[in-house]
Write an enzyme that holds these catalytic residues in place. Structure first.
Site, short mmCIF file in Angstrom:
data_model
loop_
_atom_site.label_atom_id
_atom_site.label_comp_id
_atom_site.label_asym_id
_atom_site.label_seq_id
_atom_site.Cartn_x
_atom_site.Cartn_y
_atom_site.Cartn_z
N PRO A 66 -52.62 15.49 0.12
CA PRO A 66 -51.40 15.16 -0.62
C PRO A 66 -50.41 16.32 -0.49
O PRO A 66 -50.81 17.49 -0.55
CB PRO A 66 -51.87 14.97 -2.05
CG PRO A 66 -53.21 15.60 -2.14
CD PRO A 66 -53.78 15.63 -0.76
N HIS A 67 -49.15 16.00 -0.27
CA HIS A 67 -48.18 17.07 -0.02
C HIS A 67 -46.78 16.64 -0.43
O HIS A 67 -46.48 15.45 -0.50
CB HIS A 67 -48.19 17.47 1.45
CG HIS A 67 -47.94 16.32 2.38
ND1 HIS A 67 -48.94 15.43 2.75
CD2 HIS A 67 -46.83 15.90 3.01
CE1 HIS A 67 -48.44 14.53 3.57
NE2 HIS A 67 -47.15 14.78 3.75
N ALA A 68 -45.95 17.64 -0.71
CA ALA A 68 -44.57 17.37 -1.10
C ALA A 68 -43.71 18.60 -0.90
O ALA A 68 -44.18 19.73 -1.01
CB ALA A 68 -44.51 16.95 -2.57
#
Length: 161
Positions: A66-68
């Site tokens: 998960p990344h942002a």
């Protein structure tokens, strides 16, 4: 840039309590908050969740990333969590996720963010690497295994599987 140099022991969760993907995100973001790595945990959680709705970050072989890119963090940060039982991430291969690397970066740090994402993906393809992270006893060992794999990978010793 070595991933191991970006990782901190206090951002590693050796045994996740959460069983639901969104609760996993919350548990990992709580860890970032406790460590003082995040300015606005609500915004970070929202952006991570929105990204996940677009397409799963479960890349297969028991790994999720998960990344942002968000102003909720001051600089590139990586958290790691492990679930021995596995979490349903609706992964591309349909298998449960056991190893989760969460990345968050300010929008202006796109180069380092993409580099870190690519490095995690490359390491995650190595069966021996994945197995060693599952078996690791503590956070210090996780970081050491990542460092060792990155250095070996630089010499072309990538084990796939």
């Amino acid at each position: 840039m070595l991933l191991a140099n970006l990782m901190k022991e206090d951002l590693i969760i050796m045994d996740l309590h959460s069983r639901d993907k969104m609760l996993v995100f919350r548990e990992m973001i709580d860890r970032l908050k406790q460590a003082g790595e995040i300015a606005n945990w609500i915004d970070c959680l929202k952006i991570i969740a929105e990204r996940e709705q677009l397409k799963t970050t479960g890349i297969g072989e028991g790994i999720a990333i998960p990344h942002a890119r968000t102003n909720a963090v001051k600089s590139l940060v990586i958290a790691f969590a492990r679930s021995r039982e596995g979490i349903d991430f609706k992964s591309v291969d349909g298998r449960p996720v056991h190893l989760i690397f969460m990345l968050a970066s300010p929008p202006q740090d796109a180069g380092r963010y993409l580099n870190a994402l690519a490095r995690i993906c490359a390491l995650s393809r190595r069966k021996g690497f994945r197995e060693s992270l599952i078996k690791a006893d503590n956070a210090q060992e996780i970081i050491s295994l990542i460092r060792e794999s990155e250095i070996k990978g630089g010499k072309g010793n990538a084990q796939t599987g």
